[in-house]
Design an enzyme around this catalytic site. Structure first.
Site, PDB file in Angstrom:
ATOM      1  N   ASP A   1      -3.467  -0.001  -1.674  1.00 12.64           N
ATOM      2  CA  ASP A   1      -2.165  -0.935  -2.051  1.00 12.64           C
ATOM      3  C   ASP A   1      -1.500  -0.661  -3.390  1.00 12.64           C
ATOM      4  O   ASP A   1      -2.138   0.040  -4.260  1.00 12.64           O
ATOM      5  CB  ASP A   1      -2.725  -2.357  -1.746  1.00 12.64           C
ATOM      6  CG  ASP A   1      -1.352  -3.207  -1.695  1.00 12.64           C
ATOM      7  OD1 ASP A   1      -0.083  -2.815  -1.608  1.00 12.64           O
ATOM      8  OD2 ASP A   1      -1.481  -4.493  -1.886  1.00 12.64           O
TER       9      ASP A   1
ATOM     10  N   GLU B   1       2.723   2.821  -5.556  1.00 13.24           N
ATOM     11  CA  GLU B   1       3.826   3.221  -5.824  1.00 13.24           C
ATOM     12  C   GLU B   1       4.069   3.817  -7.062  1.00 13.24           C
ATOM     13  O   GLU B   1       4.952   5.067  -7.439  1.00 13.24           O
ATOM     14  CB  GLU B   1       5.227   2.175  -5.546  1.00 13.24           C
ATOM     15  CG  GLU B   1       5.241   1.755  -3.981  1.00 13.24           C
ATOM     16  CD  GLU B   1       4.313   0.660  -3.993  1.00 13.24           C
ATOM     17  OE1 GLU B   1       3.483   0.119  -4.903  1.00 13.24           O
ATOM     18  OE2 GLU B   1       3.753   0.617  -2.875  1.00 13.24           O
TER      19      GLU B   1
ATOM     20  N   ASP C   1       5.556  -5.370   2.797  1.00 14.26           N
ATOM     21  CA  ASP C   1       5.629  -6.873   2.948  1.00 14.26           C
ATOM     22  C   ASP C   1       6.819  -7.432   3.584  1.00 14.26           C
ATOM     23  O   ASP C   1       7.617  -7.758   3.076  1.00 14.26           O
ATOM     24  CB  ASP C   1       5.583  -7.605   1.419  1.00 14.26           C
ATOM     25  CG  ASP C   1       4.404  -7.054   0.724  1.00 14.26           C
ATOM     26  OD1 ASP C   1       3.319  -6.883   1.407  1.00 14.26           O
ATOM     27  OD2 ASP C   1       4.319  -7.208  -0.522  1.00 14.26           O
TER      28      ASP C   1
HETATM   29  C1  NOJ Z   1       0.744  -6.501  -1.485  1.00 17.31           C
HETATM   30  C2  NOJ Z   1       0.684  -5.908  -0.280  1.00 17.31           C
HETATM   31  O1  NOJ Z   1       1.607  -5.262   0.447  1.00 17.31           O
HETATM   32  C3  NOJ Z   1      -0.032  -6.996   0.548  1.00 17.31           C
HETATM   33  O2  NOJ Z   1      -0.202  -6.728   2.029  1.00 17.31           O
HETATM   34  C4  NOJ Z   1      -1.094  -7.518  -0.103  1.00 17.31           C
HETATM   35  O3  NOJ Z   1      -1.782  -8.636   0.756  1.00 17.31           O
HETATM   36  C5  NOJ Z   1      -1.015  -7.840  -1.208  1.00 17.31           C
HETATM   37  N1  NOJ Z   1      -0.623  -6.945  -2.036  1.00 17.31           N
HETATM   38  C6  NOJ Z   1      -2.354  -8.578  -2.117  1.00 17.31           C
HETATM   39  O4  NOJ Z   1      -3.129  -7.331  -2.158  1.00 17.31           O
END
Ligand code: NOJ
Length: 877
Positions: free
Chosen positions: A459, A462, A540
């Site tokens: 995660d 970027e 998200d």
């Molecule tokens: C951002 C991610 O996009 C999300 O899916 C994740 O739960 C959170 N970071 C925490 O790791």
């Protein structure tokens, strides 16, 4: 949204977007032909410093236009994406027209013409113009230069909010226009939350503009459901489709990019601007959608074949609190009789966001936990992010610091940015030695508490930097070889994804020997070529109906851009989801290539059984339906693996001759045989459906022939139980119908073939089989079967050229035939080779109460799934 730049906030976009320069021309005396290559120099009379090397290479079904300054200037060229074995075509350039000012090349049905003054490249397909490069003279190439007194503002330093970008290399942007004459639809260039057919950002007639599409990998908090703003991943690959021709344009460039799209009745005109790098443009000549996908896969590689389990249902949330919580969720899936394959642990499982560690109180026995989950053939995934806590007692930090593995800031010190663990450093994955070291961290010996059934989630790659400009890394940071982050940014996440996948691959070989274990690593950031590494998801999103709807376009756009294995968080990440939306989302996600439920830390618990009995039943049905479809879905992934085809794709991909499909993005095809028209509105009583082609189409729930009006439209009444989806006549779909708790539990299950006849009473389809987990298929340990129904006989043969070396005793236990024209009272089936006869009954297409008895069912033929046979169906009464 104020955290993020618009075109007008970026000096390079301000300078070059829409900017015209007619001065760029090819020096005719410099033109050289070397086989399939044309080499020449590009000059500009107004700018004496411009002296560019242009190479145009033909590869048979695509061409590559490469323009750079002298290589010694060190402009960044993206490594590792292009396939090494690109075969140049044999057709040669013809320069006899040099006096008239152009060179010509014929490639199949395409005519390519390079005009010298001003520089212009045109591609005609079947005699009609299809792509024009620099027809509007927007090609600009900012040469690298020395700083001078009086240089314009924004050249050498630029500020956004409180962030100063020192820009020591000065202006180095590149722009060009690409026009698609006769095309009204362009697609791709993900990742944006917007319509599938890209909307105009410039109204050429009215002279009005909106923001261009931006490609800059960013961690956007609560992104909007309709916006051209850049999200977590970028693939600068655009499609254009019209009646009779499909073409593609891929710019291999990892810098920040903006793309304007302007449409008139006659054409779609686009304008591309990137902040640095070189021009490396691939024009894919199609002319069919399948061919464009194949051509892109030749350029950047086909997608990795996922493990079979990875196509099952994944259960995630931020966070499953502790071991007891994980065990309870795992047990509840069994209690509620819902299949699932993978349970995920988010960042809270670690010791203070130090990845590869476990919180000792919450997860004291992680290996035992994984082993217990694996008892039912299930897997676990842990999150491993790229920011490394600057803690001298943390072994990963120690080793990386010692090895000088971190990205440097502009002054050469380890960059210090803020993320989940607080002050963090960021690994420099451009450096192959860092990737190798990182890969080694996934060995069972190094990653304490891990077992072979643990897989990984990357995660924030970027990368997300909470205190950085636009929540990411400063562009003047420095990578391996003194490469500025600016030039590399959009590839950053891919390199991290790659290094992690390498680690799991190495672990697999250590555990299982040379056939190994295919890695499973989910990434948030992505770039061209990420399909060769693993899946991505759309980040998200929000628990609302708009995000449910836009997930279709997003997943299809990413799939068109060569990355089929992707999905959206089911239920929506932010906010709380109600029973209706959660049910509809699962019903849709049955068809997502990647199917994972996930939720934010603050969202209410939302495991499938928490919405009442009715919703639990419906969600169970949706997830079971997914498992029933897995043999078909896995076969589609094999096609992605060999030919780059998207798995979930727009209607026009399979119906390119039908203009009414070109803008449809509330329906989709899953492979060639299944069309879904999911319910995307709250409280829906009906759903408007469009069915392309001449048909026939069958209702996937009942097998009944569906009769749209002449224009292909119909309105379908829906209850909460209904998932409007349709089977295309003429196909054979392999299924596994037995309800099981996971893919592993279904491993030895027999198959069903669902035959949907076309108007001639014929059908065909295929099934790909292998061990579902290792790389043995690469040495021929697979079977690829082709089924055909013709003259009332169903036959099974090996796909020509497939080795059929995968041995299996599994059988086909049911054959369902829908669409028989003659409605006789009874039928019989006979094995043409052995003479054996089987019972044939009439029944419903799905094992569901209240469904009409529309289909013919051959019970227990028990034919070998990987063997040759032929079955004759005849009328007995
Ligand atoms: C951002 C991610 O996009 C999300 O899916 C994740 O739960 C959170 N970071 C925490 O790791």
């Amino acid at each position: 949204m104020e955290d993020f730049k618009k075109c007008s906030d970026a000096a390079f976009c301000n300078r070059l977007m829409g900017s015209v320069d007619e001065g760029y021309m090819i020096d005719p005396a410099s033109v050289k032909i070397a086989g399939s290559k044309l080499l020449c120099r590009v000059k500009n009379a107004e700018i004496p410093e411009v002296d560019l090397e242009l190479t145009l290479t033909s590869y048979g079904s695509f061409i590559r236009l490469h323009v750079n300054e002298d290589a010694s200037k060190g402009r960044f060229q993206v490594p590792g994406v292009l396939q090494k074995e690109l075969t140049e075509s044999e057709s040669a350039w013809e320069t006899s027209k040099a006096a008239a000012g152009y060179a010509l090349l014929k490639l199949g049905s395409a005519d390519i013409r390079l005009k010298y003054k001003p520089l212009e490249l045109t591609v005609d397909i079947a005699g009609k113009p299809a792509i024009v490069f620099n027809g509007r003279h927007m090609f600009n190439f900012e040469h690298l230069r020395q700083k001078k007194e009086g240089d314009p503002e924004g050249w050498w330093e630029e500020t956004f909010k409180s962030h100063v970008d020192s820009k020591p290399r000065g202006p180095e942007a590149i722009s060009f226009d690409l026009t698609f004459p006769g095309f009204n639809h362009v697609y791709g260039i993900p990742e944006h939350a917007t319509s599938l057919s890209l909307k105009s950002t410039v109204d050429l007639a009215e002279n009005m503009t909106s923001e261009p599409y931006r490609l800059y990998n960013l961690d956007v908090f609560e992104y909007m459901a309709d916006s051209p703003f850049g999200l977590y991943g970028s693939i600068p690959f655009m499609w254009a489709h019209r009646l009779g021709a499909t073409v593609g344009a891929f710019w291999l460039n990892a810098a920040e990019m903006f793309i304007d799209v302007g449409k008139t009745d006659k054409e779609t005109a686009t304008n591309w601007v990137a902040e640095s790098g070189v021009l490396d443009l691939f024009l894919l000549l199609g002319p069919s959608p399948h061919q464009v996908s194949e051509q892109y896969a030749l350029v950047t590689g086909p997608s990795a074949l996922p493990q079979y389990f990875a196509l099952g249902y994944h259960q995630c949330r931020w966070n499953y609190r502790d071991e007891a919580d994980v065990r309870e969720v795992d047990a509840n899936f069994d209690k509620f009789d819902i299949p699932y394959d993978v349970i995920w642990l988010d960042i809270e499982h670690t010791d203070g966001k130090r990845y590869f560690t476990w919180d000792q109180h919450l997860f004291p026995n992680p290996a035992k936990l994984q082993e217990d989950v694996a008892e039912h053939g299930r897997k676990m995934v842990t999150i491993i992010d790229p920011h490394i806590k600057r803690d001298p007692s943390y072994y990963i930090y120690q080793e990386a610091e010692k090895g000088k593995y971190f990205v440097a800031d502009k002054d050469g010190k380890d960059f210090d940015g803020w993320c989940w663990p607080g002050s963090s450093s960021y690994l420099d994955m451009l450096n192959p030695a860092v990737r190798e070291w990182w890969a080694g961290q996934f060995s069972l010996a190094k990653y304490k508490g891990s077992t072979p059934s643990l897989y990984v989630w990357n995660d924030m790659n970027e990368p997300s930097v909470f205190n950085g400009p636009e929540i990411t890394m400063p562009k003047d940071n420095l990578h391996f070889g003194n490469v500025e982050h600016r030039a590399l940014h959009n590839q950053n996440g891919q390199l991290f994804h790659l290094a992690t996948a390498m680690g799991l691959e190495e672990r697999g070989r250590a555990v299982y020997g040379s056939d190994g274990d295919r890695p499973f690593v989910l990434s948030r950031a992505f770039f061209a070529g990420s399909q060769t590494v693993g899946p991505i998801w759309t980040g998200d999103n929000t628990a609302d109906w708009d995000h449910l709807r836009v997930s279709l376009s997003m997943i299809m756009s990413v799939g068109l851009a060569g990355l089929p294995f992707n999905g959206a968080d089911v239920g929506g990440f932010f906010g709380n989801v109600d029973a209706e939306l959660q049910t509809r989302w699962n019903q849709l996600a049955t068809f997502y290539p990647f199917f994972r439920g996930h939720a934010h830390l603050d969202a209410k618990r939302r495991e499938p059984w928490l919405f009442g009995d009715e919703a639990t039943r419906r969600i169970r049905d949706a997830i079971r339906q997914r498992y029933i479809l897995l043999p078909y879905i896995y076969t589609q992934f094999r096609h992605a693996n060999t030919s780059g085809l998207p798995v979930m794709r727009p209607l026009w991909f399979d119906f390119p001759e039908e203009p009414a499909t070109f803008a449809v993005d509330d329906e989709f095809m899953l492979g060639p045989a299944l069309l879904a028209a999911p319910v995307l509105e709250a409280g829906a009583q009906s759903r408007a459906v469009y069915l392309p082609g001449a048909g026939p189409w069958y209702d996937a729930q009942t097998g009944a022939l569906v009769k749209p009006d002449k224009a292909g439209a119909l309105s379908v009444p829906v209850t909460m139980d209904d998932v409007p989806s349709y089977l295309r006549g003429g196909h054979i779909i392999p299924l596994r119908e037995r309800a099981r708790r996971s893919t592993a539990a279904a491993k030895n299950d027999p198959y069903t073939l669902l035959v949907t006849l076309d108007n001639k009473g014929q059908a065909s389809g295929d099934l790909y089989l292998d061990d579902g987990s290792s790389f043995a298929y690469k040495r021929g340990m697979y079977a690829h079967r082709v089924f055909e129904y013709k003259d009332s006989a169903l036959s099974s043969k090996a796909l020509p050229g497939s080795p059929s070396r995968y041995g299996t005793d599994l059988v086909i236990e049911r054959i369902i035939i829908v669409g028989l024209k003659h409605k006789a009272a009874s039928y019989a089936a006979k094995n043409k080779e052995t003479g054996q006869r089987y019972t044939v009954e009439k029944g419903p297409v799905a094992q569901k109460a209240g469904v009409a008895q529309e289909a013919l069912i051959v019970r227990k033929p028990d034919l070998p799934v990987a063997g040759d046979w032929s079955l004759q169906i005849s009328v007995t009464k």
